[in-house]
Design a protein around this motif. Structure first.
Motif, PDB file in Angstrom:
ATOM      1  N   GLN A 198       0.843  -1.188   0.000  1.00  0.00           N
ATOM      2  CA  GLN A 198       0.000   0.000   0.000  1.00  0.00           C
ATOM      3  C   GLN A 198       0.884   1.245   0.000  1.00  0.00           C
ATOM      4  OE1 GLN A 198      -3.561   0.024  -0.096  1.00  0.00           O
ATOM      5  NE2 GLN A 198      -3.091  -2.111  -0.615  1.00  0.00           N
ATOM      6  N   GLU A 199       0.515   2.210  -0.819  1.00  0.00           N
ATOM      7  CA  GLU A 199       1.233   3.481  -0.869  1.00  0.00           C
ATOM      8  C   GLU A 199       0.231   4.594  -1.128  1.00  0.00           C
ATOM      9  OE1 GLU A 199       3.913   6.169  -0.396  1.00  0.00           O
ATOM     10  OE2 GLU A 199       4.604   4.077  -0.382  1.00  0.00           O
ATOM     11  N   GLY A 200       0.090   5.494  -0.183  1.00  0.00           N
ATOM     12  CA  GLY A 200      -0.800   6.633  -0.358  1.00  0.00           C
ATOM     13  C   GLY A 200      -2.239   6.240  -0.612  1.00  0.00           C
ATOM     14  N   GLY A 201      -2.692   5.161   0.024  1.00  0.00           N
ATOM     15  CA  GLY A 201      -4.066   4.724  -0.168  1.00  0.00           C
ATOM     16  C   GLY A 201      -4.308   3.952  -1.443  1.00  0.00           C
ATOM     17  N   ARG A 202      -3.264   3.620  -2.179  1.00  0.00           N
ATOM     18  CA  ARG A 202      -3.389   2.843  -3.406  1.00  0.00           C
ATOM     19  C   ARG A 202      -2.693   1.500  -3.229  1.00  0.00           C
ATOM     20  NH1 ARG A 202      -4.988   7.446  -3.225  1.00  0.00           N
ATOM     21  NH2 ARG A 202      -4.814   9.058  -4.843  1.00  0.00           N
ATOM     22  N   THR A 203      -3.154   0.526  -3.985  1.00  0.00           N
ATOM     23  CA  THR A 203      -2.493  -0.775  -4.012  1.00  0.00           C
ATOM     24  C   THR A 203      -1.494  -0.800  -5.164  1.00  0.00           C
ATOM     25  OG1 THR A 203      -4.418  -1.899  -3.083  1.00  0.00           O
ATOM     26  CG2 THR A 203      -2.829  -3.261  -4.281  1.00  0.00           C
ATOM     27  N   ILE A 204      -0.260  -1.129  -4.851  1.00  0.00           N
ATOM     28  CA  ILE A 204       0.777  -1.266  -5.874  1.00  0.00           C
ATOM     29  C   ILE A 204       1.135  -2.743  -5.974  1.00  0.00           C
ATOM     30  CG2 ILE A 204       3.028  -0.491  -6.686  1.00  0.00           C
ATOM     31  CD1 ILE A 204       1.062   1.791  -6.310  1.00  0.00           C
ATOM     32  N   VAL A 228       8.732   4.594  -6.172  1.00  0.00           N
ATOM     33  CA  VAL A 228       7.319   4.984  -6.116  1.00  0.00           C
ATOM     34  C   VAL A 228       7.131   6.156  -5.155  1.00  0.00           C
ATOM     35  CG1 VAL A 228       5.028   4.217  -5.357  1.00  0.00           C
ATOM     36  CG2 VAL A 228       6.424   2.736  -6.826  1.00  0.00           C
ATOM     37  N   LYS A 229       7.747   6.084  -3.992  1.00  0.00           N
ATOM     38  CA  LYS A 229       7.626   7.164  -3.001  1.00  0.00           C
ATOM     39  C   LYS A 229       8.183   8.476  -3.533  1.00  0.00           C
ATOM     40  CE  LYS A 229       7.638   4.554   1.354  1.00  0.00           C
ATOM     41  NZ  LYS A 229       6.429   5.201   1.934  1.00  0.00           N
ATOM     42  N   GLU A 230       9.351   8.413  -4.176  1.00  0.00           N
ATOM     43  CA  GLU A 230       9.964   9.641  -4.669  1.00  0.00           C
ATOM     44  C   GLU A 230       9.162  10.250  -5.812  1.00  0.00           C
ATOM     45  OE1 GLU A 230      12.234  11.429  -3.425  1.00  0.00           O
ATOM     46  OE2 GLU A 230      12.960  10.063  -1.867  1.00  0.00           O
ATOM     47  N   ALA A 231       8.603   9.422  -6.673  1.00  0.00           N
ATOM     48  CA  ALA A 231       7.765   9.950  -7.752  1.00  0.00           C
ATOM     49  C   ALA A 231       6.518  10.621  -7.182  1.00  0.00           C
ATOM     50  CB  ALA A 231       7.383   8.825  -8.711  1.00  0.00           C
ATOM     51  N   ALA A 232       5.891   9.986  -6.210  1.00  0.00           N
ATOM     52  CA  ALA A 232       4.693  10.562  -5.588  1.00  0.00           C
ATOM     53  C   ALA A 232       5.005  11.887  -4.919  1.00  0.00           C
ATOM     54  CB  ALA A 232       4.106   9.575  -4.582  1.00  0.00           C
ATOM     55  N   HIS A 289      11.324   5.270 -15.036  1.00  0.00           N
ATOM     56  CA  HIS A 289      10.827   6.008 -16.199  1.00  0.00           C
ATOM     57  C   HIS A 289       9.348   5.719 -16.442  1.00  0.00           C
ATOM     58  CE1 HIS A 289      11.322   7.731 -20.354  1.00  0.00           C
ATOM     59  NE2 HIS A 289      10.266   6.956 -20.559  1.00  0.00           N
ATOM     60  N   GLU A 290       8.999   4.445 -16.470  1.00  0.00           N
ATOM     61  CA  GLU A 290       7.622   4.088 -16.815  1.00  0.00           C
ATOM     62  C   GLU A 290       6.643   4.486 -15.716  1.00  0.00           C
ATOM     63  OE1 GLU A 290       7.067   3.316 -19.789  1.00  0.00           O
ATOM     64  OE2 GLU A 290       9.149   2.965 -20.325  1.00  0.00           O
ATOM     65  N   PHE A 291       7.064   4.399 -14.454  1.00  0.00           N
ATOM     66  CA  PHE A 291       6.146   4.784 -13.391  1.00  0.00           C
ATOM     67  C   PHE A 291       5.871   6.282 -13.422  1.00  0.00           C
ATOM     68  CE2 PHE A 291       5.019   5.800  -8.921  1.00  0.00           C
ATOM     69  CZ  PHE A 291       3.836   5.081  -8.882  1.00  0.00           C
ATOM     70  N   PHE A 292       6.884   7.087 -13.769  1.00  0.00           N
ATOM     71  CA  PHE A 292       6.660   8.531 -13.896  1.00  0.00           C
ATOM     72  C   PHE A 292       5.619   8.823 -14.963  1.00  0.00           C
ATOM     73  CE2 PHE A 292       7.683  12.951 -14.881  1.00  0.00           C
ATOM     74  CZ  PHE A 292       7.885  13.484 -13.612  1.00  0.00           C
ATOM     75  N   HIS A 293       5.521   7.937 -15.944  1.00  0.00           N
ATOM     76  CA  HIS A 293       4.521   8.092 -17.001  1.00  0.00           C
ATOM     77  C   HIS A 293       3.089   7.974 -16.478  1.00  0.00           C
ATOM     78  CE1 HIS A 293       6.588   8.719 -20.708  1.00  0.00           C
ATOM     79  NE2 HIS A 293       7.206   7.551 -20.749  1.00  0.00           N
ATOM     80  N   LEU A 333      15.010  10.168 -10.293  1.00  0.00           N
ATOM     81  CA  LEU A 333      14.366   9.367  -9.253  1.00  0.00           C
ATOM     82  C   LEU A 333      15.320   8.325  -8.680  1.00  0.00           C
ATOM     83  CD1 LEU A 333      10.793   8.800 -10.736  1.00  0.00           C
ATOM     84  CD2 LEU A 333      11.394  10.204  -8.766  1.00  0.00           C
ATOM     85  N   LEU A 334      16.174   7.740  -9.530  1.00  0.00           N
ATOM     86  CA  LEU A 334      17.144   6.762  -9.022  1.00  0.00           C
ATOM     87  C   LEU A 334      18.126   7.429  -8.068  1.00  0.00           C
ATOM     88  CD1 LEU A 334      17.980   4.489 -12.086  1.00  0.00           C
ATOM     89  CD2 LEU A 334      16.222   4.213 -10.345  1.00  0.00           C
ATOM     90  N   ARG A 335      18.508   8.663  -8.361  1.00  0.00           N
ATOM     91  CA  ARG A 335      19.400   9.375  -7.428  1.00  0.00           C
ATOM     92  C   ARG A 335      18.669   9.700  -6.129  1.00  0.00           C
ATOM     93  NH1 ARG A 335      21.369  10.134  -3.910  1.00  0.00           N
ATOM     94  NH2 ARG A 335      22.798  11.734  -3.150  1.00  0.00           N
ATOM     95  N   ARG A 336      17.457  10.219  -6.234  1.00  0.00           N
ATOM     96  CA  ARG A 336      16.719  10.610  -5.034  1.00  0.00           C
ATOM     97  C   ARG A 336      16.336   9.404  -4.183  1.00  0.00           C
ATOM     98  NH1 ARG A 336      12.648  15.466  -7.191  1.00  0.00           N
ATOM     99  NH2 ARG A 336      14.312  17.018  -7.534  1.00  0.00           N
ATOM    100  N   ALA A 337      16.174   8.252  -4.827  1.00  0.00           N
ATOM    101  CA  ALA A 337      15.839   7.031  -4.093  1.00  0.00           C
ATOM    102  C   ALA A 337      17.076   6.378  -3.474  1.00  0.00           C
ATOM    103  CB  ALA A 337      15.141   6.043  -5.019  1.00  0.00           C
TER     104      ALA A 337
END
Length: 608
Positions: A198-204, A228-232, A289-293, A333-337
Motif C-alpha cells: 500500500q502506498e498513499g491509499g493505493r495498491t501497488i 514509487v515514493k519519490e515519484a509521488a 521512467h515508466e512509473f513517472f509516465h 528518481l534513481l538518485r533521489r531514491a
C-alpha cells in the motif's frame, strides 16, 4: 420474412438507443492450444449488432508507440458464425480487417494469432508464458468502441494473470470500460511471483516472471518502493488509479526483448537482464521512467495524442516533454531514491544527456518539437532504405531530457523554484481531472503559459520556448551545472580521433564505414557510408585496439594518408585528425558549501 426483418430492425433501434455502457459487452476468449509454436486461438463475440455488415479490424498502431506495426500480419485461420453456429461469409476488404455480412445480430469471430516477440508492442507466446499487448492480440469492431469488453483466459496449470484490467468477483473474467482502456491494458500470463503493498491509499502490485531467487525479487521490490515514493513526492501524491491499484507487469525471462511501455494503471516491463547486480539497476531505471509516465503522458497528456487512433500513425509535437522530461526524471528518481550516488548520477545520467545534446549534429538544426514529429519514422518503425539521422536527428528522449535539465537548473538559480513545482502545477491544471481519460489535455501553448505562471515571468517563458523548444539554441551546461559543484569537461583531452565507428572485416583487414558524422575527419575528407578503409597511415586495419594504438602516436591536426575503396574507385585521401569531442560531467572536488547545498537541494530525496 417481413415480420422477421421488422423485429431485427426494432432490436437494432433499441440497441442503438441505449448508452454504450449498457449494451452487450464485446466478449473475448483467449486460449493457447498450441503455445509451444507461439499460437493463440482467440474468439471475439459481438452481440446486439445493428443490421448490416460488421467491420472487424486489427490495430495498426499501439498506445505509447507512434509508428505503424500492422498487427494483422500475424492473424490467420479467420472464421465467423452467427448466434446459431451458422458459418458466415468473411470478406477481406483491406490488409487490416474483415467485413462479416449476413449475421443475425451476433457475430462469433475466431482466428489464430502468432506471436513470438515479448515486449511492450507485440505478443510473445510460448509454453512458459504469454505476454500480450492488446492491439497486437485482439481484433475489434470500431463501431462498438464505446462498449465495455470482457476477456476470459484459458490458463494452463499454475498460470495467473497480471493486468490492469478489472477482474470480476470470480477472478475468471477481466473487464474494461471501453475499447481505449482495453487496448491500453497489457497482460502477462504465467507463473507470476507477486509483491503487493500500500502506498498513499493505493495498491501497488509487482507481478514478475523471472528465473532469479525470492531474495533478489525482495531487494528489487524494496528499491521499487523507494522509486514509487519519490515519484509521488514530486506530484504531492499518487494518481487516482481507476480501480485503486497500479500493476507493474514485469517479464524478465531469457526469451524477452528489452522494452518498457507505459499504460494508464500499469506498465509493461520486459528485459532478459536478471534482477541482480548492475543489470538490476538497468531494469530499475525502466521502472522509474515508466512509473513517472503514470502522471506524465498517461494523465498529463498532450492534446494531439487524445484520443489515440489505432488505424494510423499518431504524431505529436510534444514528445520532447512527454518522453524527454520523463527521461530526465527517471534517472533523477534513481538518485533521489538512493540507488545512485552523486558520482554515479553524473556518470550514468548527466554525461549522456550533455554529451548527446552538445555533440550530436541534430539539435543544432532541428528543435525538440521537430524531433518529436519524427517519432512515426523512428519509434520502432521498420524501413530498409538508408537514412541520414546520424546527422539530422537526436531522440526526443535525449533532447527533451537535456532541456528538462537546463530548465530545472535555471529555475533553481534564477527564480527560487524548480522543475518539480512546474510539473506539479501542470498536473493540477491538466492532469488531476480524469474519467478513464484526461479531461483537459494540454497544448504546447499551455506548457509555455504554466511556465510563465510558475516563474511569474511570461517574458522568460516565451524566450525559453522560442530559443529551446520551438528553436534549437543549445544550453550552456558548464554555466548551469557550476552552481551544483559539477564540471563539464573533455573526457579525453588531447586525444586524436577519426570521429567514426568502424566495422572491421577480418577477411582482408579492412574496415567499412557507416554514415560519417557531420564535421568529423572522415566526413570532411569526403568519405561516407559503405566506403572501405584499406590502409590507415600505411597500415592494414586489424581491429579497434590496433587503430587506437596507431592514433595514440599522433596528435590532433596531424594528417594521415588513408587508402580507401569508394563508389568512385580506389584512391588515397588525406585525413586531418581532430581532438576527441567526448564530454563528461564530474564532481568538482573543490565545491563550496553553497554549491554542495545547491546540489543537495536538487538531488536529495523528497519523500517523507
Amino acid at each position: 420474412m417481413q415480420k422477421l426483418a421488422a423485429l431485427l430492425f426494432l432490436a437494432s433501434s433499441l440497441t442503438l438507443a441505449r448508452p454504450a455502457a449498457a449494451q452487450a459487452p464485446v466478449a473475448y476468449q483467449v486460449a493457447f492450444p498450441n503455445a509451444v509454436h507461439h499460437e493463440a486461438r482467440i474468439t471475439a463475440t459481438f452481440r446486439e449488432l445493428p443490421a448490416g455488415p460488421l467491420q472487424v479490424r486489427m490495430a495498426r498502431s499501439s498506445p505509447g508507440r507512434y509508428a505503424l506495426h500492422e498487427f494483422a500480419k500475424n492473424v490467420y485461420d479467420v472464421q465467423a458464425t452467427d448466434s446459431k453456429g451458422k458459418a458466415l461469409p468473411v470478406m477481406h476488404p483491406d490488409p487490416y480487417g474483415w467485413d462479416v455480412p449476413g449475421h443475425d445480430g451476433t457475430v462469433v469471430f475466431t482466428y489464430t494469432l502468432f506471436g513470438d516477440r515479448t515486449d511492450g508492442t507485440y505478443a510473445g507466446i510460448d509454453a512458459r508464458h504469454a505476454h500480450l499487448n492488446m492491439p497486437a492480440t485482439l481484433a475489434y469492431a470500431p463501431a462498438l468502441a464505446q462498449r465495455p469488453a470482457q476477456v476470459q483466459f484459458a490458463l494452463p496449470a499454475r498460470w495467473t494473470v497480471a493486468s490492469q484490467l478489472q477482474p470480476d468477483a470470480t477472478g475468471t473474467t477481466w473487464q474494461a470500460p471501453n475499447l481505449q482502456y482495453l487496448m491500453d491494458s497489457p497482460t502477462s500470463l504465467g507463473e507470476q511471483q507477486v509483491r503487493t503493498w500500500q502506498e498513499g491509499g493505493r495498491t501497488i502490485e509487482l507481478k514478475v516472471l523471472h528465473d532469479g531467487t525470492e531474495a533478489e525479487l525482495d531487494a528489487y521490490t524494496a528499491n521499487t518502493k523507494k522509486v514509487v515514493k519519490e515519484a509521488a513526492a514530486i506530484f504531492g501524491g499518487l494518481p487516482e488509479y481507476d480501480f485503486g491499484r497500479y500493476t507493474f507487469v514485469a517479464n524478465y525471462l531469457p526469451q524477452t526483448s528489452g522494452d518498457g511501455m507505459e499504460h494508464r494503471n500499469s506498465t509493461s516491463l520486459t528485459s532478459r537482464r536478471p534482477l541482480r547486480g548492475p543489470e538490476a539497476i538497468d531494469n530499475l531505471g525502466t521502472v522509474a521512467h515508466e512509473f513517472f509516465h503514470s502522471w506524465n503522458v498517461e494523465r498529463l497528456r498532450p492534446q494531439d495524442l487524445e484520443p489515440f487512433d489505432f488505424q494510423r500513425a499518431n504524431m505529436s509535437s510534444n514528445l520532447w516533454f512527454a518522453e524527454g522530461f520523463t527521461q530526465y526524471y527517471g534517472e533523477l528518481l534513481l538518485r533521489r531514491a538512493g540507488v545512485y550516488t552523486d558520482e554515479q548520477y553524473c556518470q550514468e545520467a548527466l554525461t549522456g544527456i550533455v554529451q548527446a545534446m552538445l555533440n550530436s549534429p541534430g539539435p543544432k538544426r532541428y528543435s525538440p518539437v521537430e524531433m518529436s514529429q519524427q517519432a512515426p519514422f523512428v519509434d520502432a518503425a521498420a524501413a530498409i532504405d538508408p537514412n541520414n539521422r546520424t546527422n539530422t536527428y537526436l531522440s526526443y528522449y535525449y533532447i527533451g531530457a537535456a532541456n528538462a535539465l537546463a530548465l530545472d537548473l535555471e529555475l533553481r538559480q534564477r527564480y527560487r523554484t524548480d522543475l518539480d513545482t512546474y510539473m506539479r502545477t501542470l498536473w493540477q491544471q491538466h492532469g488531476a481531472q480524469q474519467n478513464y481519460a484526461p479531461a483537459k489535455p494540454y497544448t504546447l501553448r499551455d506548457l509555455q503559459r504554466v511556465l510563465g505562471e510558475v516563474t511569474r515571468d511570461t517574458a522568460f517563458a516565451g524566450q525559453f520556448f522560442r530559443q529551446h523548444i520551438t528553436g534549437h539554441e543549445l544550453p550552456k551546461y558548464d554555466e548551469l551545472l557550476a552552481p551544483a559543484g559539477l564540471l563539464v569537461r573533455r573526457a579525453h583531452p588531447g586525444q586524436a580521433t577519426l570521429g567514426a565507428r568502424l566495422q572491421f572485416n577480418p577477411a582482408d583487414s579492412s574496415a567499412t564505414l557507416g554514415t560519417t558524422l557531420l564535421g568529423s575527419p572522415l566526413y570532411l575528407a569526403g568519405l561516407d557510408r559503405e566506403d572501405v578503409l584499406l590502409k590507415l597511415d600505411g597500415q592494414k586495419l586489424t581491429g579497434n585496439t590496433q587503430v587506437q594504438k596507431l592514433l595514440a602516436t599522433h596528435k590532433p591536426g596531424d594528417v594521415l594518408q588513408v587508402q580507401v575503396r569508394a563508389r568512385d574507385g580506389q584512391r588515397t585521401v588525406p585525413v586531418t585528425l581532430q581532438e576527441s569531442t567526448d564530454l563528461e560531467v564530474v564532481l568538482n572536488d573543490k565545491a563550496t558549501r553553497k554549491q554542495l547545498a545547491f546540489r543537495k537541494a536538487w538531488l536529495s530525496g523528497k519523500a517523507k
